[in-house]
Design an enzyme around this catalytic site. Structure first.
Site: not given
Lengths: 106, 171
Positions: A102-103
């Site tokens: 996600c990051i």
């Protein structure tokens, strides 16, 4: 699968990311960038691309936060340089794998 | 699916605990990283995430959280052992659970709330506060962190969210 980018036969995955970063060269970067609607590539783009490749070669996990703190580029600049997906697009142009988390980039 | 891509996420943040706020921040940041527009609308206790006095010391809620278990606050015990609410009420327990969660977040390179809001703001995401909740909590714009783009009424929020491909999410 194989794909001919800028006159070079390279291995890519189904989304067009290079699967072997050693096959990358600057002409390939320019061609992918054009395909992604980015560029023409400037020194500022190249700084990010080179940093991504160095970090990838070193096996480091890159995050949007660490990019902003790298001193290479600010978060704002990164978004301006690679509109439509700062890590996704810069990774593709740099010939490294697509960001997985996600990051993260891996 | 590709015919109607998500173009914008308008995320309403109504909770003020650390575990209530992080999902919205992660969703907003994730949207920006995919080239999707993002705006965050903080209302009710969500305003804790914007108020300068509270935003650096948000806590994990350890009371009345029936999903909390011995693995979740990163105590390393099995998930199947519940975390008793009575224990959660003991002074210091919420702070300890918060400390453990913050440590795990840092390991994953997830920034603290203030830095996360700055990151989202730098990425072009918008940050709004709810006017009614501001009035209710007697807060002024200058009480909020400097990246807040505006104080909006519900009507203005919907106006801001207008457009094909916008999704409104309540958290």
């Amino acid at each position: 699968m194989k794909k001919n980018i800028a006159g070079t036969e390279v291995d890519v995955n189904d989304e067009g990311y290079l699967t072997d970063m050693s096959q990358w060269n600057e002409a390939i970067a320019a061609a992918i960038a054009a395909e992604e609607g980015i560029g023409p590539l400037t020194d500022a783009h190249n700084k990010v691309i080179n940093y991504l490749r160095q970090q990838q070669a070193a096996g480091a996990a890159l995050t949007i936060r660490s990019m902003g703190k790298s001193g290479v580029v600010t978060t704002k600049e990164l978004y301006d340089l690679f509109p439509g997906g700062p890590l996704k697009k810069s990774s593709k142009i740099a010939g490294i794998p697509k960001p997985g988390g996600c990051i993260y980039t891996k | 699916m590709k015919d109607h891509p998500v173009k914008k996420m308008s995320i309403i943040v109504s909770r003020g605990s650390l575990d209530g706020i992080y999902p919205a921040l992660i969703m907003a940041n994730g949207a920006r990283m995919e080239g999707i527009e993002a705006s965050l609308f903080f209302t009710f206790f969500g305003l804790n995430a914007l108020a300068n006095k509270t935003l650096d010391s948000l806590k994990v809620s350890t009371v009345g959280n029936s999903a909390l278990n011995m693995a979740m606050p990163m105590l390393g015990l099995p998930m199947t052992i519940p975390f008793p609410t009575v224990m959660g009420a003991i002074p210091g327990v919420s702070a300890f659970a918060t400390h453990l969660m913050n440590k795990e977040m840092e390991k994953l390179d997830i920034p603290p709330v203030r830095e996360f809001l700055e990151l989202i703001s730098d990425s072009g995401g918008k940050i709004y506060a709810c006017k009614l909740a501001m009035d209710m909590f007697k807060l002024k714009k200058e009480d909020l962190m400097d990246r807040v783009d505006g104080v909006l009424t519900v009507g203005q929020f919907y106006e801001e969210s207008a457009g094909e491909g916008t999704h409104i999410l309540f958290t």
